[in-house]
Design a protein around this motif. Structure first.
Motif, PDB file in Angstrom:
ATOM      1  N   UNK A  15      26.756   9.398  38.875  1.00 38.30           N
ATOM      2  CA  UNK A  15      25.273   7.825  39.033  1.00 38.30           C
ATOM      3  C   UNK A  15      24.784   7.899  40.417  1.00 38.30           C
ATOM      4  N   UNK A  16      26.205   7.344  40.550  1.00 35.88           N
ATOM      5  CA  UNK A  16      26.199   6.531  42.153  1.00 35.88           C
ATOM      6  C   UNK A  16      26.319   7.801  43.093  1.00 35.88           C
ATOM      7  N   UNK A  17      26.728   8.643  42.553  1.00 36.61           N
ATOM      8  CA  UNK A  17      27.058  10.070  43.587  1.00 36.61           C
ATOM      9  C   UNK A  17      25.565  10.643  43.867  1.00 36.61           C
ATOM     10  N   UNK A  71      20.862   4.584  47.863  1.00 34.84           N
ATOM     11  CA  UNK A  71      22.257   3.600  47.708  1.00 34.84           C
ATOM     12  C   UNK A  71      22.788   3.389  45.736  1.00 34.84           C
ATOM     13  N   UNK A  72      23.551   2.894  45.740  1.00 34.35           N
ATOM     14  CA  UNK A  72      23.423   2.709  44.605  1.00 34.35           C
ATOM     15  C   UNK A  72      23.138   1.442  43.739  1.00 34.35           C
ATOM     16  N   UNK A  73      22.601   0.781  43.169  1.00 35.98           N
ATOM     17  CA  UNK A  73      22.520  -0.816  41.634  1.00 35.98           C
ATOM     18  C   UNK A  73      22.777  -0.279  41.007  1.00 35.98           C
ATOM     19  N   UNK A  74      23.839  -1.746  40.609  1.00 34.48           N
ATOM     20  CA  UNK A  74      24.149  -2.168  39.295  1.00 34.48           C
ATOM     21  C   UNK A  74      23.303  -3.158  38.954  1.00 34.48           C
ATOM     22  N   UNK A 113      13.028   6.677  41.514  1.00 36.23           N
ATOM     23  CA  UNK A 113      12.114   6.964  42.275  1.00 36.23           C
ATOM     24  C   UNK A 113      11.740   6.971  43.360  1.00 36.23           C
ATOM     25  N   UNK A 114      12.900   5.896  43.785  1.00 40.20           N
ATOM     26  CA  UNK A 114      12.831   5.436  45.427  1.00 40.20           C
ATOM     27  C   UNK A 114      13.815   6.108  46.107  1.00 40.20           C
ATOM     28  N   UNK A 115      14.928   6.933  45.200  1.00 37.66           N
ATOM     29  CA  UNK A 115      15.825   7.266  45.319  1.00 37.66           C
ATOM     30  C   UNK A 115      17.287   6.843  45.784  1.00 37.66           C
ATOM     31  N   UNK A 116      17.055   6.119  44.435  1.00 36.68           N
ATOM     32  CA  UNK A 116      18.441   4.292  44.347  1.00 36.68           C
ATOM     33  C   UNK A 116      18.516   5.187  42.979  1.00 36.68           C
ATOM     34  N   UNK A 117      20.486   5.860  42.711  1.00 35.38           N
ATOM     35  CA  UNK A 117      20.870   5.838  41.427  1.00 35.38           C
ATOM     36  C   UNK A 117      20.635   4.041  40.881  1.00 35.38           C
ATOM     37  N   UNK A 118      20.615   4.335  39.645  1.00 38.23           N
ATOM     38  CA  UNK A 118      21.285   2.789  39.247  1.00 38.23           C
ATOM     39  C   UNK A 118      22.168   2.942  37.354  1.00 38.23           C
ATOM     40  N   UNK A 119      22.685   1.854  37.528  1.00 40.29           N
ATOM     41  CA  UNK A 119      23.478   1.925  36.276  1.00 40.29           C
ATOM     42  C   UNK A 119      23.034   0.843  35.448  1.00 40.29           C
ATOM     43  N   UNK A 177      24.523  -5.196  43.642  1.00 39.22           N
ATOM     44  CA  UNK A 177      24.421  -5.790  41.900  1.00 39.22           C
ATOM     45  C   UNK A 177      23.127  -6.997  42.058  1.00 39.22           C
ATOM     46  N   UNK A 178      22.636  -6.613  40.606  1.00 35.61           N
ATOM     47  CA  UNK A 178      21.437  -7.969  40.476  1.00 35.61           C
ATOM     48  C   UNK A 178      22.055  -7.873  39.199  1.00 35.61           C
ATOM     49  N   UNK A 179      22.343  -9.439  39.203  1.00 32.52           N
ATOM     50  CA  UNK A 179      21.812 -10.245  37.684  1.00 32.52           C
ATOM     51  C   UNK A 179      21.750 -10.839  37.547  1.00 32.52           C
ATOM     52  N   UNK A 180      20.748 -11.178  36.522  1.00 36.24           N
ATOM     53  CA  UNK A 180      19.927 -11.827  35.686  1.00 36.24           C
ATOM     54  C   UNK A 180      20.874 -12.693  34.949  1.00 36.24           C
ATOM     55  N   UNK A 181      20.196 -14.670  35.757  1.00 34.39           N
ATOM     56  CA  UNK A 181      21.085 -15.838  35.759  1.00 34.39           C
ATOM     57  C   UNK A 181      20.773 -16.043  34.260  1.00 34.39           C
ATOM     58  N   UNK A 182      20.013 -16.038  33.557  1.00 35.43           N
ATOM     59  CA  UNK A 182      20.626 -16.216  32.008  1.00 35.43           C
ATOM     60  C   UNK A 182      20.617 -15.154  30.848  1.00 35.43           C
ATOM     61  N   UNK A 183      21.818 -14.863  30.044  1.00 37.66           N
ATOM     62  CA  UNK A 183      21.644 -14.832  29.672  1.00 37.66           C
ATOM     63  C   UNK A 183      21.990 -14.671  27.749  1.00 37.66           C
ATOM     64  N   UNK A 184      21.371 -15.198  27.118  1.00 37.17           N
ATOM     65  CA  UNK A 184      21.678 -16.112  25.965  1.00 37.17           C
ATOM     66  C   UNK A 184      22.560 -15.212  25.519  1.00 37.17           C
ATOM     67  N   UNK A 185      22.738 -14.384  25.142  1.00 38.67           N
ATOM     68  CA  UNK A 185      23.751 -13.314  24.229  1.00 38.67           C
ATOM     69  C   UNK A 185      25.498 -13.441  24.645  1.00 38.67           C
ATOM     70  N   UNK A 186      26.118 -13.555  25.528  1.00 41.68           N
ATOM     71  CA  UNK A 186      26.466 -12.545  26.691  1.00 41.68           C
ATOM     72  C   UNK A 186      26.613 -13.390  28.356  1.00 41.68           C
TER      73      UNK A 186
END
Length: 139
Positions: free
Chosen positions: A9-11, A16-19, A37-43, A68-77
């Motif tokens: 995915x990153x390759x 760019x590559x996004x987690x 669609x905008x050319x990013x690899x996403x995992x 890396x994009x992280x959700x602030x509140x994750x109730x189950x993790x």
């Protein structure tokens, strides 16, 4: 996810590559589709422990994520605060955005103190997401 899916995915990324970690499956899928669609690899990751595991594999594969994009509140993790702390131990130069629907949260107001490079307030528009990512990659 196959054993070399992070590397593949990153390759495959041209921009760019996004987690991307979010506990909402619909948000994960729609965001991934738009970024592709905008050319990013996403995992994708559902919560912080999964994101950390994926990030560790990217380091082993020498295919570190651009953002890396992280959700602030994750109730189950693990949410963003705990996840970013562990990611910084793995890679002090990780570039991460924190996303939340709670616009008046202490972490959003003081994101740099927690190791984030920027914030996204949900519901964010796709152009806001794209601008935040491209700005961060350009740094």
């Amino acid at each position: 996810m196959g054993s070399d899916s992070v590397t593949d995915a990153v390759g495959a990324a041209s921009r760019g590559s996004i987690l991307f970690m979010d506990d909402d499956g619909d948000i994960r899928e729609v965001t991934a589709e738009l970024l592709h669609e905008f050319g990013f690899a996403v995992v994708l990751a559902e919560e912080g422990s999964e994101a950390i595991s994926i990030y560790e594999k990217s380091l082993v594969d020498n295919a570190v994520f651009d953002v890396v994009i992280l959700d602030l509140v994750v109730p189950k993790g693990l949410g963003a605060k705990d996840t970013i702390a562990r990611l910084h131990k793995l890679n002090p130069s990780v570039k991460a955005l924190v996303a939340s629907g709670y616009s008046n949260d202490y972490i959003l107001d003081n994101y740099k103190e927690f190791g984030f490079c920027g914030t996204l307030v949900k519901p964010y528009k796709f152009d806001e997401l794209l601008d935040a990512i491209t700005t961060l990659i350009a740094r």
